[in-house]
Design an enzyme around this catalytic site. Structure first.
Site: not given
Length: 630
Positions: A513, A491
């Protein structure tokens, strides 16, 4: 401490108390006045002009008294109100005022009628209080002040100090320009700008020391104090746009707090952390061994999230750094997203929405099913899994769960002993496993093959848990009818471009997320985590620490508290107590907790100690960190 006699000269308004007394008196006298807000605002405005030297002090005093319309009887009410507003750090350091009362003076442009009763409780007699006095008319209405009193005049504090002709060093502590000019005029040797209640630009500019609390003043002078190390000297660094409530809560408690909106690389963090005592992060900043080695003052690392995989917990432990996280604060947010995604997947909501966005009308019941009566398989029955279990059951789903540990079922949920059995019966599988490195690709081709054909998969746990290529293949083949993914193997550290192989596939819900990213969750985290930080810094409590022995205990009064972190090797406790015995120190309470690597002992003592004992305790073999709390 110096042998030179010191005289400590305190201001009253906004120093010994957190308010300006005449402002409070105005609130009392104007309580029933329909124009009270305008009068209050005018009083405050005149007060500030006088304090900053923008108008002469006699003029400021005269204008305020005219507006007050106060009687002698109002003063008793004022005194009771002012007792509630003694500055917090003044109140907690009463011992200093009691021990050094002979050296303490109050010089104020306020009035003896209300100052004397307040400071008397701090062992300061009326003869060492120098202030103005009111004048009353025949009806006991306050009509003026003693104009002959030097403190009613411009630079009156300078004249008052000159007349006192004090022997020794003169230290002035106050918040106003009239306090600061005593140093400018050469009457005071040292001026401390007291900013606990208000910080005034002109005052601070002329200060030898800025004093956010009495603790700082006492620390600089090596005087008796309630806490060993002033909180304003404890620096807290909050990264990754932690909710502003955390800044407010920690700042209000007296700490110096800096915020940075983004995560920092290892190199940036190493440079930044040298003088930091407490570090607050979320999921993107990595606290590595190199960072820990560079953190000379670090006492606490706090993760404002659930996971702690980004923190080298062992390195922190071995360096006496306590780690906290927020394991419960965003549970509800994650569960609600899971419920919403389960419903949207079962109803093919995203496919229908995408079609409408592209100009297509496709009203169909194909691939759209209710969740009621369907089987939900929860993998990982922790805090999130359990709450999901209850809400899903309330929707009419049949809930099954699998966990590597033996977990008690809630409601009508059914425990399944083998993961393969759970996968074979579930219409929807949702993953809630922890961030253990052993869980990498925990859910791959084998597990997907064991799922019911046409089932759905939700991953709100960790990105590395699912084998993404295997998931993509299963979606393309139809083995899995739909998936919702909130976490990814890699990420980005900040918002911007992002690519995943799942992009563009039908009936796939992708979110960045945000499972725990609700306003409510972030506020809860910003309340929970700072509370843990403050409990450790202020009392030594380590309850809910991720990497440390847990100790919960109350804050003591009239005692001293030593915190000793050491390697868990034989004989350390005996050595600690031997040192205390050699210095004839009486232990009133001792609390020890250990794990395989470290021991944490808190010792409360009921008497003054020789500072040599601190050096001896630090020298004990195996000591990792030692500090005096108070």
């Amino acid at each position: 401490m110096s042998n030179v006699k010191r005289n400590y000269v305190f201001d009253f308004d906004s120093t010994l108390t957190s308010v300006e007394a005449l402002d409070v008196l105005c609130e009392i006298t104007q309580a029933n006045n329909p124009n009270r807000e305008e009068v209050l605002e005018e009083i405050v405005n005149i007060t500030n002009k006088g304090i900053d030297g923008d108008i002469s002090f006699p003029e400021s005093l005269k204008q305020r008294i005219q507006l007050l319309k106060a009687k002698k009887s109002d003063l008793s009410v004022l005194i009771e109100e002012l007792k509630k507003y003694v500055s917090p750090s003044i109140e907690r350091n009463k011992e200093f005022f009691e021990q050094y009362s002979d050296d303490i003076y109050v010089i104020s442009a306020g009035f003896k009628e209300f100052i004397d009763p307040i400071v008397a409780e701090y062992n300061i007699p009326s003869e060492r209080v120098f202030a103005n006095t009111f004048e009353f008319d025949e009806n006991d209405l306050i009509v003026g002040f003693d104009a002959e009193n030097s403190l009613s005049k411009h630079n009156g504090k300078i004249e008052c100090l000159q007349n006192l002709d004090l022997v020794g060093e003169i230290q002035v502590i106050g918040d106003g320009y009239s306090d600061a000019v005593t140093k400018v005029a050469g009457i005071a040797d040292t001026f401390f700008a007291y900013t606990e209640n208000v910080s005034r630009e002109k005052t601070v500019a002329n200060a030898d020391h800025i004093t956010p609390s009495l603790d700082e003043f006492l620390y600089i002078n090596d005087l008796p104090r309630n806490i060993s190390y002033p909180k304003n000297r404890i620096k807290i660094l909050l990264l990754e746009n932690v909710h502003s409530d955390a800044f407010k809560k920690l700042s209000k408690d007296g700490f110096t707090v800096e915020t940075v909106s983004k995560s920092l690389s290892e190199e940036e963090l190493i440079e930044k952390i040298k003088d930091v005592h407490v570090l607050g992060i979320r999921s993107k900043t990595h606290v590595t061994q190199k960072v820990v080695d560079a953190a000379e003052k670090l006492m606490v690392v706090s993760a404002f999230c659930i996971g702690t995989k980004q923190i080298d917990l062992e390195a922190c432990k071995e360096n006496g750094i306590v780690v906290f996280n927020a394991p419960y604060s965003n549970t509800r947010s994650v569960v609600e997203l899971a419920i919403g995604e389960i419903i949207m997947l079962m109803r093919s909501v995203f496919q229908r929405s995408t079609e409408i966005h592209s100009g297509q009308w496709n009203k169909t019941a194909e691939g759209s099913r209710e969740v009621r009566g369907k089987k939900l398989g929860i993998v990982g029955y922790g805090n999130i899994g359990k709450q999901l279990s209850i809400l899903a059951e309330a929707l009419g789903m049949d809930v099954y769960y699998y966990d590597v540990e033996d977990k008690l079922a809630l409601g009508n949920a059914t425990k399944v002993d083998e993961l393969s059995d759970l996968l074979a019966l579930s219409d929807v599988v949702t993953l809630h496993v922890d961030d253990n490195a052993a869980n990498k690709n925990f859910f791959g081709e084998k597990e997907i093959s064991q799922m019911k054909d046409g089932a759905h998969l939700v991953n709100l746990s960790r990105g590395f848990v699912v084998d993404i290529p295997a998931l993509v293949a299963a979606l393309k083949s139809g083995k899995i009818a739909g998936t919702a993914v909130d976490v990814y193997p890699e990420e980005p550290r900040k918002n911007g471009d992002f690519f995943t192989e799942l992009k563009g596939l039908p009936n796939v819900i992708l979110t960045p997320h945000v499972g725990g990213s609700t306003e409510e969750a972030q506020r809860d985290i910003a309340d929970f985590v700072p509370s843990k930080i403050m409990a450790y810094i202020n009392s030594g409590n380590t309850v809910d620490a991720v990497n440390f022995p847990n100790i919960r205990l109350p804050r003591q009064t009239n005692a001293h508290r030593f915190l000793h972190i050491h390697k868990n090797v034989p004989g350390v406790m005996a050595k600690i107590n031997k040192v205390l015995a050699e210095y004839n120190l009486n232990i009133t309470g001792q609390y020890l907790s250990i794990d395989p690597k470290v021991g944490y002992v808190i010792t409360d003592l009921d008497k003054e100690y020789n500072t040599e004992v601190l050096d001896e305790l630090r020298k004990i073999e195996g000591t990792i960190k030692f500090r005096v709390l108070y």
